[in-house]
Design a protein around this motif. Sequence first.
Motif, PDB file in Angstrom:
ATOM      1  N   ALA A   1       0.831  -1.201   0.000  1.00 48.09           N
ATOM      2  CA  ALA A   1       0.000   0.000   0.000  1.00 48.09           C
ATOM      3  C   ALA A   1       0.868   1.255   0.000  1.00 48.09           C
ATOM      4  N   ARG A   2       0.258   2.345  -0.435  1.00 53.95           N
ATOM      5  CA  ARG A   2       0.837   3.676  -0.285  1.00 53.95           C
ATOM      6  C   ARG A   2       0.197   4.290   0.955  1.00 53.95           C
ATOM      7  N   PHE A   3       1.014   4.636   1.940  1.00 55.50           N
ATOM      8  CA  PHE A   3       0.489   5.021   3.247  1.00 55.50           C
ATOM      9  C   PHE A   3       1.060   6.370   3.674  1.00 55.50           C
ATOM     10  N   THR A   4       0.201   7.210   4.249  1.00 53.34           N
ATOM     11  CA  THR A   4       0.631   8.495   4.787  1.00 53.34           C
ATOM     12  C   THR A   4       0.531   8.462   6.312  1.00 53.34           C
ATOM     13  N   LEU A   5       1.660   8.628   6.978  1.00 53.78           N
ATOM     14  CA  LEU A   5       1.693   8.693   8.433  1.00 53.78           C
ATOM     15  C   LEU A   5       1.287  10.105   8.865  1.00 53.78           C
ATOM     16  N   LEU A   6       0.337  10.206   9.774  1.00 58.87           N
ATOM     17  CA  LEU A   6      -0.180  11.514  10.186  1.00 58.87           C
ATOM     18  C   LEU A   6       0.939  12.420  10.712  1.00 58.87           C
ATOM     19  N   PRO A   7       0.837  13.719  10.449  1.00 49.93           N
ATOM     20  CA  PRO A   7       1.879  14.638  10.926  1.00 49.93           C
ATOM     21  C   PRO A   7       2.042  14.643  12.446  1.00 49.93           C
ATOM     22  N   ASP A   8       0.968  14.346  13.184  1.00 49.15           N
ATOM     23  CA  ASP A   8       1.070  14.369  14.643  1.00 49.15           C
ATOM     24  C   ASP A   8       1.379  12.983  15.219  1.00 49.15           C
ATOM     25  N   ALA A   9       1.843  12.058  14.358  1.00 47.47           N
ATOM     26  CA  ALA A   9       2.252  10.737  14.859  1.00 47.47           C
ATOM     27  C   ALA A   9       3.367  10.925  15.879  1.00 47.47           C
ATOM     28  N   PRO A  10       3.386  10.110  16.946  1.00 46.09           N
ATOM     29  CA  PRO A  10       4.356  10.334  18.030  1.00 46.09           C
ATOM     30  C   PRO A  10       5.808  10.083  17.638  1.00 46.09           C
ATOM     31  N   ALA A  11       6.032   9.237  16.625  1.00 50.50           N
ATOM     32  CA  ALA A  11       7.418   8.907  16.269  1.00 50.50           C
ATOM     33  C   ALA A  11       7.463   8.327  14.868  1.00 50.50           C
ATOM     34  N   PRO A  12       8.655   8.356  14.236  1.00 46.69           N
ATOM     35  CA  PRO A  12       8.807   7.695  12.941  1.00 46.69           C
ATOM     36  C   PRO A  12       8.554   6.190  13.076  1.00 46.69           C
ATOM     37  N   VAL A  13       8.243   5.552  11.958  1.00 43.90           N
ATOM     38  CA  VAL A  13       7.993   4.101  11.946  1.00 43.90           C
ATOM     39  C   VAL A  13       9.125   3.426  11.194  1.00 43.90           C
ATOM     40  N   ARG A  14       9.746   2.465  11.849  1.00 46.60           N
ATOM     41  CA  ARG A  14      10.788   1.641  11.220  1.00 46.60           C
ATOM     42  C   ARG A  14      10.539   0.195  11.648  1.00 46.60           C
ATOM     43  N   GLY A  15      10.604  -0.709  10.706  1.00 48.93           N
ATOM     44  CA  GLY A  15      10.325  -2.102  11.035  1.00 48.93           C
ATOM     45  C   GLY A  15       8.846  -2.335  11.262  1.00 48.93           C
ATOM     46  N   PHE A  16       8.494  -3.565  11.619  1.00 48.62           N
ATOM     47  CA  PHE A  16       7.083  -3.921  11.801  1.00 48.62           C
ATOM     48  C   PHE A  16       6.537  -3.331  13.098  1.00 48.62           C
ATOM     49  N   ILE A  17       5.306  -2.830  13.005  1.00 50.13           N
ATOM     50  CA  ILE A  17       4.576  -2.385  14.197  1.00 50.13           C
ATOM     51  C   ILE A  17       3.176  -2.992  14.140  1.00 50.13           C
ATOM     52  N   PRO A  18       2.553  -3.237  15.296  1.00 48.15           N
ATOM     53  CA  PRO A  18       1.182  -3.788  15.287  1.00 48.15           C
ATOM     54  C   PRO A  18       0.188  -2.723  14.834  1.00 48.15           C
ATOM     55  N   VAL A  19      -0.794  -3.141  14.033  1.00 48.81           N
ATOM     56  CA  VAL A  19      -1.811  -2.213  13.530  1.00 48.81           C
ATOM     57  C   VAL A  19      -3.166  -2.899  13.489  1.00 48.81           C
ATOM     58  N   ARG A  20      -4.194  -2.078  13.372  1.00 49.00           N
ATOM     59  CA  ARG A  20      -5.542  -2.571  13.092  1.00 49.00           C
ATOM     60  C   ARG A  20      -5.960  -1.933  11.758  1.00 49.00           C
ATOM     61  N   LEU A  21      -6.229  -2.789  10.761  1.00 52.18           N
ATOM     62  CA  LEU A  21      -6.621  -2.309   9.436  1.00 52.18           C
ATOM     63  C   LEU A  21      -8.127  -2.099   9.394  1.00 52.18           C
ATOM     64  N   HIS A  22      -8.544  -0.916   8.920  1.00 53.41           N
ATOM     65  CA  HIS A  22      -9.954  -0.626   8.675  1.00 53.41           C
ATOM     66  C   HIS A  22     -10.125  -0.464   7.162  1.00 53.41           C
ATOM     67  N   LEU A  23     -10.790  -1.427   6.526  1.00 50.74           N
ATOM     68  CA  LEU A  23     -11.031  -1.403   5.083  1.00 50.74           C
ATOM     69  C   LEU A  23     -12.520  -1.630   4.864  1.00 50.74           C
ATOM     70  N   TYR A  24     -13.221  -0.616   4.366  1.00 53.24           N
ATOM     71  CA  TYR A  24     -14.679  -0.628   4.373  1.00 53.24           C
ATOM     72  C   TYR A  24     -15.143  -0.916   5.800  1.00 53.24           C
ATOM     73  N   ALA A  25     -15.959  -1.946   6.014  1.00 52.65           N
ATOM     74  CA  ALA A  25     -16.456  -2.210   7.364  1.00 52.65           C
ATOM     75  C   ALA A  25     -15.593  -3.218   8.122  1.00 52.65           C
TER      76      ALA A  25
END
Length: 465
Positions: A103-127
């Motif tokens: 995917a092409r992803f934009t990290l929000l400007p107010d994110a607490p820190a840069p992202v490097r390597g794998f991090i846990p996420v919850r994907l919201h795609l439609y419902a």
Amino acid sequence: LPDEPDRPARLPVDRAFHLKGLGVVVTGTLASGTVRPGDTLELLPRGERVRVRSIQVHGQPRERADAGERTSLQLTGVALEDLARGMQLGLPEAFEVTTSLLARFTLLPDAPAPVRGFIPVRLHLYASEVLGRMRPLNPDGLAPGETGPVEIRLQAPVSGLRGDRFILRRPSPPATLGGGEVLDPRWRRHRGTILQQALTSLQKDLPAALPFWVQEAGERGVEAAELARRLGVPPAEVAKRLAALARTQKLIEVPEEHGRPRRWVNPAAVQRVTERARRVLKEHFQKDRLAESISKAEAVRRILRGRGAELADVYLGWLTAQKVLVVQGDQVTLPGRSAQLTSEESKLSAAVLELYEKAKLAPPSPGEAAQTLGAKPQILDGVIRHLVARGQMVKLPSGLLLAASALSGLRQDLLATAWDRFSVADFKDRFGLTRKWAIPLLEHLDSTGATRRVGDDRMVVRPGL
């Protein structure tokens, strides 16, 4: 690509419930296509088929629901407990189910820190909401406010398409990380130059993505329907675009044949097969200097990898046209190849043939022949295979060897008998054979049409009958 109404029907389910008098009902906003009563749909990601009994749009009965409309479907063929928010209903076999996304992803400007390597996420795609892991694919990671390619690996399958929008949230403590767009719903992990090529191609428009997906499919090539499932469009639309790429020589088209749909292959895959074929045949004939050919099955196994063998006849045809090889029945050889014996091997060949012709139906084993002739077993083996290839000796399916003249004599002796029908015991007694030789000889006579098996007996097939 086609507008949403011309695409396959796709309904992300946001509610599922049981309505008295109607049964199972699901609701959602129709993302693409149209739905009518009586349509069969596929429940994703489960893969089960359901049928639409009736439709309501904005609470009103309708004979058709169109893309963008708030839709309720009354279903048969599925139990309420098998439905859940986040599932999708779609035209059967038109959509991809996946656990790996590019995917092409934009990290929000107010994110607490840069992202490097794998991090846990919850994907919201439609419902749908699915837990997983995300990592940036740029070497420096992703800083707040930056946009870049990411890989998302999910714990459970979802139905996704190139172009789908999504949001990623941090599971704990809950926080929205950003959003993006799916570039490849069937992402395969790559490294090195292939990874860079994938990222370059898949972040561009579809004319760049399609050739990469065909390249990724390798030697087996790809059908339009396979790529259509990544895009959520009719296969005919993808076929039109692939054919246009083939006309500019960016792809090679394999025509439909014997029930096999059209496929497209990357030219680099054909070049790899060509180079491998040259190498395989060179190594084979260097190792076995007296071999006239290699079996077609063995050549295909060594030249074509994995599912590339599905296009064996196509590749062999291309290799023949390039004069890389020649197909002769169930054998493959080099153009103009003719194994040449040395003077010493020629003498041994004559001696072997004389030994086996004199032995008739009681020939020696190769080991016994080597001892009788004082020959090295490896050299003798090559000479025997040369004689078999020339038709001067015959190797029975059991591995037993005898001179071709002995088989011709056996055929004439059978015709000279008054037999119309005979048993194995009759055959053994008549020609002084053990069962070890009688059965393979009879099987050979059956296969060449000299005899015909009838139960446990054989019939002599006479010319003109």
